[in-house]
Design a protein around this motif. Sequence first.
Motif, PDB file in Angstrom:
ATOM      1  N   LEU A  32       0.361  11.213   2.494  1.00 49.96           N
ATOM      2  CA  LEU A  32       1.350  12.297   2.532  1.00 49.96           C
ATOM      3  C   LEU A  32       0.850  13.541   1.806  1.00 49.96           C
ATOM      4  N   SER A  33       0.063  13.309   0.733  1.00 45.92           N
ATOM      5  CA  SER A  33      -0.436  14.433  -0.066  1.00 45.92           C
ATOM      6  C   SER A  33      -1.351  15.345   0.744  1.00 45.92           C
ATOM      7  N   TYR A  34      -1.927  14.818   1.841  1.00 47.77           N
ATOM      8  CA  TYR A  34      -2.794  15.647   2.697  1.00 47.77           C
ATOM      9  C   TYR A  34      -2.008  16.705   3.466  1.00 47.77           C
ATOM     10  N   ASN A  35      -0.701  16.545   3.531  1.00 46.83           N
ATOM     11  CA  ASN A  35       0.109  17.513   4.283  1.00 46.83           C
ATOM     12  C   ASN A  35       0.215  18.796   3.472  1.00 46.83           C
ATOM     13  N   ASP A  36      -0.511  19.818   3.919  1.00 49.34           N
ATOM     14  CA  ASP A  36      -0.564  21.061   3.133  1.00 49.34           C
ATOM     15  C   ASP A  36       0.773  21.804   3.115  1.00 49.34           C
ATOM     16  N   LEU A  37       1.691  21.473   4.003  1.00 44.74           N
ATOM     17  CA  LEU A  37       2.979  22.178   4.030  1.00 44.74           C
ATOM     18  C   LEU A  37       4.003  21.535   3.095  1.00 44.74           C
ATOM     19  N   LEU A  38       3.647  20.385   2.575  1.00 46.43           N
ATOM     20  CA  LEU A  38       4.570  19.669   1.685  1.00 46.43           C
ATOM     21  C   LEU A  38       4.259  20.046   0.238  1.00 46.43           C
ATOM     22  N   GLU A  39       5.322  20.485  -0.491  1.00 49.22           N
ATOM     23  CA  GLU A  39       5.058  20.909  -1.876  1.00 49.22           C
ATOM     24  C   GLU A  39       5.322  19.803  -2.887  1.00 49.22           C
ATOM     25  N   THR A  40       6.397  19.049  -2.649  1.00 45.47           N
ATOM     26  CA  THR A  40       6.818  18.098  -3.679  1.00 45.47           C
ATOM     27  C   THR A  40       7.141  16.737  -3.080  1.00 45.47           C
ATOM     28  N   ILE A  41       6.648  15.705  -3.748  1.00 47.16           N
ATOM     29  CA  ILE A  41       7.012  14.333  -3.380  1.00 47.16           C
ATOM     30  C   ILE A  41       7.724  13.719  -4.588  1.00 47.16           C
ATOM     31  N   ASN A  42       8.976  13.368  -4.432  1.00 46.88           N
ATOM     32  CA  ASN A  42       9.720  12.688  -5.502  1.00 46.88           C
ATOM     33  C   ASN A  42       9.928  11.226  -5.115  1.00 46.88           C
ATOM     34  N   ILE A  43      10.068  10.387  -6.116  1.00 51.86           N
ATOM     35  CA  ILE A  43      10.225   8.947  -5.826  1.00 51.86           C
ATOM     36  C   ILE A  43      11.404   8.396  -6.619  1.00 51.86           C
ATOM     37  N   THR A  44      12.203   7.557  -5.980  1.00 53.82           N
ATOM     38  CA  THR A  44      13.246   6.818  -6.702  1.00 53.82           C
ATOM     39  C   THR A  44      12.837   5.345  -6.719  1.00 53.82           C
ATOM     40  N   THR A  45      12.837   4.752  -7.894  1.00 52.94           N
ATOM     41  CA  THR A  45      12.349   3.370  -8.037  1.00 52.94           C
ATOM     42  C   THR A  45      13.150   2.607  -9.084  1.00 52.94           C
ATOM     43  N   ASN A  46      13.145   1.287  -8.940  1.00 51.67           N
ATOM     44  CA  ASN A  46      13.791   0.492  -9.999  1.00 51.67           C
ATOM     45  C   ASN A  46      12.806   0.196 -11.132  1.00 51.67           C
ATOM     46  N   GLY A  47      11.556   0.562 -10.970  1.00 49.02           N
ATOM     47  CA  GLY A  47      10.600   0.523 -12.079  1.00 49.02           C
ATOM     48  C   GLY A  47      10.070  -0.847 -12.453  1.00 49.02           C
ATOM     49  N   ALA A  48      10.450  -1.895 -11.708  1.00 46.67           N
ATOM     50  CA  ALA A  48      10.025  -3.231 -12.114  1.00 46.67           C
ATOM     51  C   ALA A  48       8.597  -3.561 -11.674  1.00 46.67           C
ATOM     52  N   LEU A  49       8.037  -2.731 -10.788  1.00 47.65           N
ATOM     53  CA  LEU A  49       6.710  -3.072 -10.233  1.00 47.65           C
ATOM     54  C   LEU A  49       5.695  -1.953 -10.413  1.00 47.65           C
ATOM     55  N   ILE A  50       5.964  -1.002 -11.321  1.00 49.50           N
ATOM     56  CA  ILE A  50       5.102   0.190 -11.238  1.00 49.50           C
ATOM     57  C   ILE A  50       4.213   0.467 -12.445  1.00 49.50           C
ATOM     58  N   THR A  51       4.294  -0.364 -13.487  1.00 47.26           N
ATOM     59  CA  THR A  51       3.512  -0.014 -14.682  1.00 47.26           C
ATOM     60  C   THR A  51       2.020   0.148 -14.372  1.00 47.26           C
ATOM     61  N   ASN A  52       1.505  -0.642 -13.434  1.00 48.34           N
ATOM     62  CA  ASN A  52       0.069  -0.530 -13.110  1.00 48.34           C
ATOM     63  C   ASN A  52      -0.266   0.667 -12.226  1.00 48.34           C
ATOM     64  N   HIS A  53       0.765   1.332 -11.724  1.00 47.09           N
ATOM     65  CA  HIS A  53       0.504   2.429 -10.773  1.00 47.09           C
ATOM     66  C   HIS A  53       0.677   3.810 -11.399  1.00 47.09           C
TER      67      HIS A  53
ATOM     68  N   ASP B 235       0.800  -1.229   0.000  1.00 49.12           N
ATOM     69  CA  ASP B 235       0.000   0.000   0.000  1.00 49.12           C
ATOM     70  C   ASP B 235       0.835   1.283   0.000  1.00 49.12           C
ATOM     71  N   PHE B 236       1.921   1.247  -0.786  1.00 54.23           N
ATOM     72  CA  PHE B 236       2.745   2.452  -0.928  1.00 54.23           C
ATOM     73  C   PHE B 236       1.925   3.596  -1.541  1.00 54.23           C
ATOM     74  N   ILE B 237       1.020   3.258  -2.475  1.00 57.45           N
ATOM     75  CA  ILE B 237       0.202   4.314  -3.104  1.00 57.45           C
ATOM     76  C   ILE B 237      -0.694   4.973  -2.041  1.00 57.45           C
ATOM     77  N   GLY B 238      -1.209   4.154  -1.128  1.00 59.06           N
ATOM     78  CA  GLY B 238      -2.029   4.694  -0.028  1.00 59.06           C
ATOM     79  C   GLY B 238      -1.205   5.671   0.812  1.00 59.06           C
ATOM     80  N   PHE B 239       0.058   5.344   1.032  1.00 57.94           N
ATOM     81  CA  PHE B 239       0.933   6.247   1.796  1.00 57.94           C
ATOM     82  C   PHE B 239       1.144   7.566   1.042  1.00 57.94           C
ATOM     83  N   LEU B 240       1.281   7.472  -0.279  1.00 63.28           N
ATOM     84  CA  LEU B 240       1.449   8.703  -1.067  1.00 63.28           C
ATOM     85  C   LEU B 240       0.207   9.591  -0.944  1.00 63.28           C
ATOM     86  N   GLU B 241      -0.959   8.934  -0.929  1.00 63.89           N
ATOM     87  CA  GLU B 241      -2.206   9.708  -0.784  1.00 63.89           C
ATOM     88  C   GLU B 241      -2.236  10.390   0.587  1.00 63.89           C
TER      89      GLU B 241
END
Length: 330
Positions: A85-106, A77-83
Amino acid sequence: MNTLVDSFGRQIQYVRLAVTDRCNLRCKYCMPAHGIDIVPRKELLTFKEMYRLIRVLTELGVNKVRLTGGEPFVRKDFIGFLEMLSYNDLLETINITTNGALITNHIEALEKLEKVKNINLSIDSLQPKKFAEITRRDVFAEVYKTLELLEESTLNLKLNVVIQSGINTDEIVDFVRLTRDKKLAIRFIEEMPFNGKGQREMEENWTFNKILNEIKTEFNIQEMPSEKSSTSRNYSIEGHKGSIGIIPAFTRTICNDCNRIRITSTGTFKNCLFDDGVFNLRDFIRNGASNDDLKELFLSLVKEKPKNGFIAEANRTKGSVSESMSTIGG
Ligand code: SAM
Ligand code: SF4
Protein backbone atom coordinates in the motif's frame (compact mmCIF):
# COMPACT_ATOMS: atom_id res chain seq x y z
CA MET A 1 -9.84 15.41 -11.65
CA ASN A 2 -13.19 13.90 -10.81
CA THR A 3 -13.44 13.57 -7.03
CA LEU A 4 -15.86 11.88 -4.68
CA VAL A 5 -18.41 14.41 -3.50
CA ASP A 6 -21.74 13.34 -2.04
CA SER A 7 -25.08 15.02 -2.60
CA PHE A 8 -24.56 17.16 0.51
CA GLY A 9 -21.25 18.53 -0.80
CA ARG A 10 -19.11 16.39 1.49
CA GLN A 11 -15.75 15.49 -0.04
CA ILE A 12 -14.86 11.85 0.62
CA GLN A 13 -11.18 11.50 1.52
CA TYR A 14 -11.02 8.64 4.00
CA VAL A 15 -11.71 4.95 3.50
CA ARG A 16 -11.92 2.36 6.26
CA LEU A 17 -11.02 -1.08 5.01
CA ALA A 18 -11.55 -4.29 6.97
CA VAL A 19 -8.69 -6.60 5.95
CA THR A 20 -10.30 -9.65 7.56
CA ASP A 21 -13.38 -10.74 9.52
CA ARG A 22 -11.27 -13.05 11.72
CA CYS A 23 -10.22 -12.14 15.23
CA ASN A 24 -8.16 -13.66 18.03
CA LEU A 25 -10.34 -12.05 20.75
CA ARG A 26 -14.06 -12.26 21.50
CA CYS A 27 -14.98 -8.85 22.96
CA LYS A 28 -18.46 -9.03 24.43
CA TYR A 29 -19.66 -5.80 22.79
CA CYS A 30 -18.44 -6.97 19.37
CA MET A 31 -19.33 -10.65 19.02
CA PRO A 32 -20.85 -13.66 20.83
CA ALA A 33 -18.64 -16.04 22.87
CA HIS A 34 -18.50 -18.61 20.06
CA GLY A 35 -17.39 -15.93 17.59
CA ILE A 36 -19.08 -14.99 14.35
CA ASP A 37 -19.70 -17.17 11.30
CA ILE A 38 -16.54 -16.33 9.42
CA VAL A 39 -16.76 -16.49 5.65
CA PRO A 40 -14.73 -18.94 3.51
CA ARG A 41 -11.30 -17.51 2.70
CA LYS A 42 -12.07 -17.14 -1.01
CA GLU A 43 -14.88 -14.73 -0.18
CA LEU A 44 -12.44 -12.32 1.45
CA LEU A 45 -10.89 -9.68 -0.77
CA THR A 46 -7.30 -10.57 -1.66
CA PHE A 47 -4.56 -8.04 -0.89
CA LYS A 48 -4.22 -7.40 -4.63
CA GLU A 49 -7.94 -6.63 -4.89
CA MET A 50 -7.69 -4.33 -1.87
CA TYR A 51 -4.68 -2.57 -3.38
CA ARG A 52 -6.57 -2.00 -6.59
CA LEU A 53 -9.69 -0.64 -4.88
CA ILE A 54 -7.61 1.75 -2.78
CA ARG A 55 -5.60 2.86 -5.81
CA VAL A 56 -8.77 3.73 -7.72
CA LEU A 57 -10.19 5.56 -4.69
CA THR A 58 -7.01 7.61 -4.33
CA GLU A 59 -7.32 8.60 -7.98
CA LEU A 60 -10.70 10.04 -6.95
CA GLY A 61 -9.33 12.11 -4.07
CA VAL A 62 -9.10 9.69 -1.13
CA ASN A 63 -5.80 10.28 0.67
CA LYS A 64 -6.20 8.39 3.91
CA VAL A 65 -6.98 4.77 4.74
CA ARG A 66 -7.69 3.07 8.05
CA LEU A 67 -7.03 -0.66 8.15
CA THR A 68 -9.16 -2.55 10.60
CA GLY A 69 -11.10 -5.79 10.87
CA GLY A 70 -11.52 -8.25 12.59
CA GLU A 71 -7.97 -8.12 13.78
CA PRO A 72 -5.74 -6.93 10.93
CA PHE A 73 -2.65 -8.67 12.31
CA VAL A 74 -4.43 -12.03 12.16
CA ARG A 75 -4.27 -11.85 8.36
CA LYS A 76 -1.16 -13.57 7.03
CA ASP A 77 1.49 -11.14 5.75
CA PHE A 78 -0.38 -8.01 6.82
CA ILE A 79 2.99 -6.21 7.02
CA GLY A 80 3.63 -7.15 3.38
CA PHE A 81 0.28 -5.57 2.49
CA LEU A 82 1.27 -2.38 4.31
CA GLU A 83 4.47 -2.27 2.27
CA MET A 84 2.45 -2.79 -0.91
CA LEU A 85 0.00 0.00 0.00
CA SER A 86 2.90 2.34 0.78
CA TYR A 87 3.85 2.24 -2.93
CA ASN A 88 0.68 4.16 -3.74
CA ASP A 89 2.04 7.67 -4.23
CA LEU A 90 -1.44 9.21 -3.94
CA LEU A 91 -1.98 7.83 -0.46
CA GLU A 92 -0.74 10.06 2.35
CA THR A 93 -1.70 8.28 5.54
CA ILE A 94 -2.26 4.70 6.63
CA ASN A 95 -3.85 4.30 10.07
CA ILE A 96 -4.41 0.98 11.81
CA THR A 97 -6.86 -0.15 14.48
CA THR A 98 -5.70 -3.21 16.42
CA ASN A 99 -6.31 -5.08 19.64
CA GLY A 100 -2.53 -5.15 20.12
CA ALA A 101 -2.26 -8.79 21.18
CA LEU A 102 -0.13 -9.84 18.19
CA ILE A 103 1.97 -6.84 17.31
CA THR A 104 4.92 -6.43 19.67
CA ASN A 105 7.25 -8.06 17.13
CA HIS A 106 6.02 -5.83 14.31
CA ILE A 107 6.45 -2.38 15.86
CA GLU A 108 9.90 -1.76 14.36
CA ALA A 109 8.64 -2.73 10.92
CA LEU A 110 5.66 -0.36 11.35
CA GLU A 111 7.95 2.51 12.34
CA LYS A 112 9.89 2.07 9.11
CA LEU A 113 6.77 2.56 6.99
CA GLU A 114 6.57 6.32 6.47
CA LYS A 115 2.85 6.43 5.69
CA VAL A 116 1.84 4.46 8.76
CA LYS A 117 1.27 7.27 11.23
CA ASN A 118 -1.43 6.49 13.75
CA ILE A 119 -2.17 3.31 15.64
CA ASN A 120 -5.43 2.97 17.53
CA LEU A 121 -5.05 0.37 20.23
CA SER A 122 -8.24 -1.01 21.74
CA ILE A 123 -8.06 -1.45 25.51
CA ASP A 124 -11.23 -1.26 27.57
CA SER A 125 -9.89 -1.92 31.05
CA LEU A 126 -6.64 -1.40 32.91
CA GLN A 127 -7.46 -4.32 35.22
CA PRO A 128 -6.22 -7.70 33.89
CA LYS A 129 -9.15 -9.68 35.28
CA LYS A 130 -11.78 -7.33 33.92
CA PHE A 131 -9.93 -7.08 30.60
CA ALA A 132 -10.12 -10.88 30.31
CA GLU A 133 -13.86 -10.82 31.08
CA ILE A 134 -14.52 -8.24 28.38
CA THR A 135 -12.33 -9.83 25.68
CA ARG A 136 -12.92 -13.45 26.84
CA ARG A 137 -9.17 -13.98 26.40
CA ASP A 138 -6.27 -13.69 28.85
CA VAL A 139 -4.02 -11.29 26.95
CA PHE A 140 -3.88 -8.15 29.08
CA ALA A 141 -0.12 -8.37 29.73
CA GLU A 142 0.65 -8.58 26.02
CA VAL A 143 -1.71 -5.72 25.12
CA TYR A 144 -0.29 -3.49 27.87
CA LYS A 145 3.22 -4.28 26.65
CA THR A 146 2.12 -3.14 23.18
CA LEU A 147 0.75 0.06 24.72
CA GLU A 148 4.10 0.82 26.35
CA LEU A 149 6.15 -0.02 23.25
CA LEU A 150 3.92 2.10 21.02
CA GLU A 151 4.06 5.00 23.43
CA GLU A 152 7.85 4.96 23.20
CA SER A 153 7.80 4.52 19.40
CA THR A 154 7.68 7.16 16.68
CA LEU A 155 4.04 6.28 15.94
CA ASN A 156 1.10 8.34 17.26
CA LEU A 157 -0.85 6.28 19.73
CA LYS A 158 -4.57 6.52 20.43
CA LEU A 159 -6.36 4.23 22.84
CA ASN A 160 -9.90 3.16 21.92
CA VAL A 161 -12.00 2.59 25.04
CA VAL A 162 -15.58 1.42 24.48
CA ILE A 163 -17.63 2.61 27.45
CA GLN A 164 -19.74 -0.30 28.69
CA SER A 165 -22.40 0.53 31.24
CA GLY A 166 -21.66 -0.97 34.66
CA ILE A 167 -18.49 -2.68 33.41
CA ASN A 168 -15.72 -0.13 32.85
CA THR A 169 -17.44 3.16 33.63
CA ASP A 170 -15.63 3.21 36.99
CA GLU A 171 -12.33 3.31 35.09
CA ILE A 172 -12.95 6.44 33.00
CA VAL A 173 -10.94 8.63 35.37
CA ASP A 174 -8.17 5.98 35.60
CA PHE A 175 -7.79 6.15 31.85
CA VAL A 176 -7.68 9.96 31.96
CA ARG A 177 -4.96 9.75 34.64
CA LEU A 178 -2.81 7.77 32.17
CA THR A 179 -2.51 10.92 30.03
CA ARG A 180 -0.59 12.72 32.80
CA ASP A 181 2.70 10.98 31.98
CA LYS A 182 1.99 9.18 28.73
CA LYS A 183 1.96 10.84 25.32
CA LEU A 184 -1.17 9.22 24.00
CA ALA A 185 -4.72 10.21 23.14
CA ILE A 186 -7.58 8.35 24.81
CA ARG A 187 -10.78 8.01 22.81
CA PHE A 188 -13.86 7.06 24.82
CA ILE A 189 -16.40 5.49 22.46
CA GLU A 190 -20.15 5.16 23.02
CA GLU A 191 -21.14 1.50 22.76
CA MET A 192 -23.22 0.58 19.69
CA PRO A 193 -25.39 -2.51 19.10
CA PHE A 194 -22.96 -4.00 16.54
CA ASN A 195 -22.28 -7.22 18.42
CA GLY A 196 -23.91 -10.03 16.46
CA LYS A 197 -27.12 -9.80 18.55
CA GLY A 198 -28.36 -6.21 18.78
CA GLN A 199 -28.98 -3.83 21.67
CA ARG A 200 -27.48 -5.12 24.94
CA GLU A 201 -29.08 -4.62 28.33
CA MET A 202 -27.63 -1.53 29.94
CA GLU A 203 -27.79 -0.27 33.51
CA GLU A 204 -27.52 3.32 32.34
CA ASN A 205 -27.11 4.98 28.99
CA TRP A 206 -23.50 6.19 28.76
CA THR A 207 -23.74 8.89 26.14
CA PHE A 208 -21.22 11.57 25.19
CA ASN A 209 -22.49 14.02 27.85
CA LYS A 210 -22.48 11.47 30.61
CA ILE A 211 -18.90 10.44 29.80
CA LEU A 212 -17.88 14.11 29.68
CA ASN A 213 -19.48 14.82 33.08
CA GLU A 214 -17.72 11.82 34.60
CA ILE A 215 -14.35 13.16 33.38
CA LYS A 216 -15.18 16.61 34.77
CA THR A 217 -15.70 15.20 38.27
CA GLU A 218 -11.92 14.99 38.58
CA PHE A 219 -10.33 17.02 35.79
CA ASN A 220 -10.41 20.55 34.49
CA ILE A 221 -10.53 20.06 30.73
CA GLN A 222 -10.21 22.47 27.80
CA GLU A 223 -11.67 21.69 24.40
CA MET A 224 -9.02 21.47 21.66
CA PRO A 225 -9.58 22.45 18.02
CA SER A 226 -10.25 19.32 15.96
CA GLU A 227 -10.21 18.62 12.25
CA LYS A 228 -13.62 19.35 10.71
CA SER A 229 -14.19 15.69 9.87
CA SER A 230 -12.95 14.40 13.24
CA THR A 231 -15.03 11.60 14.75
CA SER A 232 -14.23 12.82 18.27
CA ARG A 233 -14.40 16.01 20.30
CA ASN A 234 -11.05 16.39 21.96
CA TYR A 235 -9.82 17.92 25.21
CA SER A 236 -6.53 18.72 26.90
CA ILE A 237 -5.70 18.93 30.59
CA GLU A 238 -3.08 21.35 31.84
CA GLY A 239 0.16 19.58 32.73
CA HIS A 240 -0.84 16.33 30.98
CA LYS A 241 1.34 14.98 28.15
CA GLY A 242 -1.57 13.22 26.48
CA SER A 243 -5.12 14.24 25.58
CA ILE A 244 -8.62 12.79 25.65
CA GLY A 245 -11.56 12.64 23.27
CA ILE A 246 -15.08 11.28 23.14
CA ILE A 247 -16.63 9.63 20.07
CA PRO A 248 -20.43 9.98 19.93
CA ALA A 249 -20.62 6.80 17.86
CA PHE A 250 -24.19 5.98 18.86
CA THR A 251 -25.70 9.44 19.40
CA ARG A 252 -24.22 10.40 16.04
CA THR A 253 -23.72 14.15 16.39
CA ILE A 254 -20.69 14.06 14.08
CA CYS A 255 -22.31 13.05 10.80
CA ASN A 256 -22.53 16.54 9.25
CA ASP A 257 -18.86 16.63 8.33
CA CYS A 258 -18.39 12.93 7.58
CA ASN A 259 -15.71 12.33 4.93
CA ARG A 260 -15.65 8.54 5.23
CA ILE A 261 -16.67 5.43 3.34
CA ARG A 262 -16.10 1.79 4.26
CA ILE A 263 -15.22 -1.45 2.55
CA THR A 264 -15.84 -4.68 4.44
CA SER A 265 -13.54 -7.70 4.29
CA THR A 266 -15.80 -9.32 1.68
CA GLY A 267 -15.80 -6.20 -0.44
CA THR A 268 -19.13 -4.65 0.47
CA PHE A 269 -19.12 -0.91 -0.04
CA LYS A 270 -20.73 1.09 2.77
CA ASN A 271 -21.49 4.79 2.78
CA CYS A 272 -22.17 4.76 6.51
CA LEU A 273 -21.49 2.48 9.47
CA PHE A 274 -25.25 2.22 9.99
CA ASP A 275 -26.29 1.33 6.43
CA ASP A 276 -26.57 -2.33 5.49
CA GLY A 277 -24.11 -2.28 2.62
CA VAL A 278 -24.84 -0.80 -0.76
CA PHE A 279 -22.72 -2.70 -3.30
CA ASN A 280 -20.55 -5.80 -3.64
CA LEU A 281 -17.25 -4.58 -5.09
CA ARG A 282 -15.63 -8.03 -4.92
CA ASP A 283 -18.06 -9.58 -7.40
CA PHE A 284 -17.88 -6.49 -9.59
CA ILE A 285 -14.11 -6.76 -9.99
CA ARG A 286 -14.10 -10.56 -10.18
CA ASN A 287 -16.56 -10.24 -13.06
CA GLY A 288 -14.05 -8.15 -15.00
CA ALA A 289 -14.80 -4.51 -14.17
CA SER A 290 -12.12 -2.09 -15.37
CA ASN A 291 -10.67 0.74 -13.30
CA ASP A 292 -12.80 3.19 -15.25
CA ASP A 293 -15.89 1.09 -14.43
CA LEU A 294 -14.88 1.23 -10.77
CA LYS A 295 -14.41 4.98 -10.87
CA GLU A 296 -17.81 5.53 -12.40
CA LEU A 297 -19.32 3.23 -9.80
CA PHE A 298 -17.68 4.99 -6.82
CA LEU A 299 -18.72 8.42 -8.14
CA SER A 300 -22.35 7.29 -8.29
CA LEU A 301 -22.34 5.28 -5.02
CA VAL A 302 -21.21 8.24 -2.90
CA LYS A 303 -24.11 10.29 -4.27
CA GLU A 304 -26.31 7.92 -2.24
CA LYS A 305 -24.47 8.66 1.03
CA PRO A 306 -27.19 9.38 3.58
CA LYS A 307 -27.18 12.68 5.44
CA ASN A 308 -26.54 10.99 8.76
CA GLY A 309 -26.42 7.67 10.58
CA PHE A 310 -30.07 7.87 11.68
CA ILE A 311 -31.27 8.11 8.09
CA ALA A 312 -28.87 5.30 7.10
CA GLU A 313 -30.34 3.14 9.86
CA ALA A 314 -33.93 3.95 8.91
CA ASN A 315 -33.20 2.99 5.29
CA ARG A 316 -31.89 -0.47 6.16
CA THR A 317 -33.61 -3.33 4.40
CA LYS A 318 -31.95 -6.19 6.30
CA GLY A 319 -33.46 -5.50 9.73
CA SER A 320 -32.14 -3.56 12.68
CA VAL A 321 -28.49 -3.03 13.52
CA SER A 322 -26.98 -6.20 14.97
CA GLU A 323 -24.08 -7.35 12.77
CA SER A 324 -20.68 -7.70 14.44
CA MET A 325 -18.23 -4.81 14.14
CA SER A 326 -15.64 -7.36 13.09
CA THR A 327 -17.48 -8.04 9.84
CA ILE A 328 -18.12 -4.37 9.12
CA GLY A 329 -14.69 -3.13 10.16
CA GLY A 330 -14.94 -0.79 13.13
N1 SAM B 1 -9.74 -5.91 16.28
C1 SAM B 1 -9.33 -4.56 16.19
C2 SAM B 1 -9.58 -3.84 17.50
O1 SAM B 1 -10.31 -4.35 18.35
O2 SAM B 1 -9.03 -2.75 17.64
C3 SAM B 1 -9.97 -3.80 15.06
C4 SAM B 1 -11.41 -4.06 14.77
S1 SAM B 1 -12.54 -3.50 16.01
C5 SAM B 1 -14.09 -3.95 15.31
C6 SAM B 1 -12.43 -1.74 15.78
C7 SAM B 1 -12.93 -0.90 16.93
O3 SAM B 1 -14.33 -1.05 17.04
C8 SAM B 1 -12.34 -1.27 18.27
O4 SAM B 1 -11.80 -0.15 18.91
C9 SAM B 1 -13.52 -1.79 19.04
O5 SAM B 1 -13.40 -1.53 20.41
C10 SAM B 1 -14.67 -1.04 18.40
N2 SAM B 1 -15.97 -1.71 18.58
C11 SAM B 1 -16.27 -3.00 18.34
N3 SAM B 1 -17.56 -3.25 18.63
C12 SAM B 1 -18.09 -2.09 19.05
C13 SAM B 1 -19.39 -1.70 19.51
N4 SAM B 1 -20.38 -2.58 19.57
N5 SAM B 1 -19.57 -0.41 19.88
C14 SAM B 1 -18.54 0.48 19.82
N6 SAM B 1 -17.32 0.18 19.39
C15 SAM B 1 -17.08 -1.10 19.02
FE1 SF4 C 1 -11.86 -8.66 17.87
FE2 SF4 C 1 -11.63 -6.03 17.79
FE3 SF4 C 1 -14.06 -7.20 17.85
FE4 SF4 C 1 -12.52 -7.27 20.00
S1 SF4 C 1 -13.37 -5.44 19.05
S2 SF4 C 1 -13.64 -9.01 19.12
S3 SF4 C 1 -10.52 -7.42 19.17
S4 SF4 C 1 -12.61 -7.33 16.22
